[in-house]
Design a protein around this motif. Sequence first.
Motif, PDB file in Angstrom:
ATOM      1  N   HIS A  84       0.829  -1.204   0.000  1.00 29.31           N
ATOM      2  CA  HIS A  84       0.000   0.000   0.000  1.00 29.31           C
ATOM      3  C   HIS A  84       0.866   1.257   0.000  1.00 29.31           C
ATOM      4  O   HIS A  84       0.588   2.212  -0.730  1.00 29.31           O
ATOM      5  CB  HIS A  84      -0.948  -0.006   1.207  1.00 29.31           C
ATOM      6  N   ASP A 147      -3.615   9.453   6.691  1.00 26.61           N
ATOM      7  CA  ASP A 147      -4.359   8.569   5.796  1.00 26.61           C
ATOM      8  C   ASP A 147      -3.765   7.165   5.782  1.00 26.61           C
ATOM      9  O   ASP A 147      -4.481   6.171   5.745  1.00 26.61           O
ATOM     10  CB  ASP A 147      -4.456   9.147   4.385  1.00 26.61           C
ATOM     11  N   GLU A 148      -2.426   7.068   5.871  1.00 30.76           N
ATOM     12  CA  GLU A 148      -1.788   5.746   5.926  1.00 30.76           C
ATOM     13  C   GLU A 148      -2.124   5.063   7.244  1.00 30.76           C
ATOM     14  O   GLU A 148      -2.413   3.869   7.281  1.00 30.76           O
ATOM     15  CB  GLU A 148      -0.271   5.881   5.767  1.00 30.76           C
ATOM     16  N   TRP A 151      -5.583   3.730   6.978  1.00 36.53           N
ATOM     17  CA  TRP A 151      -5.622   2.541   6.131  1.00 36.53           C
ATOM     18  C   TRP A 151      -5.083   1.330   6.886  1.00 36.53           C
ATOM     19  O   TRP A 151      -5.672   0.255   6.856  1.00 36.53           O
ATOM     20  CB  TRP A 151      -4.798   2.773   4.847  1.00 36.53           C
ATOM     21  N   ARG A 155      -7.076  -2.017   7.798  1.00 37.69           N
ATOM     22  CA  ARG A 155      -6.595  -3.315   7.320  1.00 37.69           C
ATOM     23  C   ARG A 155      -6.360  -4.253   8.494  1.00 37.69           C
ATOM     24  O   ARG A 155      -6.712  -5.434   8.440  1.00 37.69           O
ATOM     25  CB  ARG A 155      -5.315  -3.126   6.513  1.00 37.69           C
TER      26      ARG A 155
END
Length: 164
Positions: A84, A147-148, A151, A155
């Motif tokens: 990602h 944002d990471e 994510w 996940r």
Amino acid sequence: MTTKLVPITTTLQAIRDEGPCGDGWKKLVKHLGGTSRVNMDAPLPLATVLESNGYADTLWCFRAIAPDVRKRLVCLWLADALEHAAEKRHSQWLTDADALEGAQLLRDYEAGKMTKEEMETFRRPAAAFVAAHAAAYAAAYAAAYADERAWQRDRLSQYLRGEV
């Protein structure tokens, strides 16, 4: 293609045995209704810890899950995070090629296609493996990577619930 993980569980006793911080422990126990209402040895989904205590405490609780499950979870989740990061160009530690190479090594290691020692004989891939840990954990706390972080948390939640 890898087989899905089943929902990942631990027990309150396993968490307690690892010596959690007082505040995190109290928060989790309160979320569960108090120690008088909870069986200390009953399966406790790590997704519940994530809901109750958040990302950092959940990462800490990895030490309270079975070693083989932990290895699988960490390898697959970090491989996803590396892929990602390469896709979104979020890694400041690795080139995209090294991130993707590290992700493949993690997947091969998880699948039993290589030992940890064999993986570490590759200089760049081994550096990618170490950087994967740094990227996953540092991005979890750096405001610049919100944002990471979101994510990765989503996940991780999918893995903990057995959806991946």
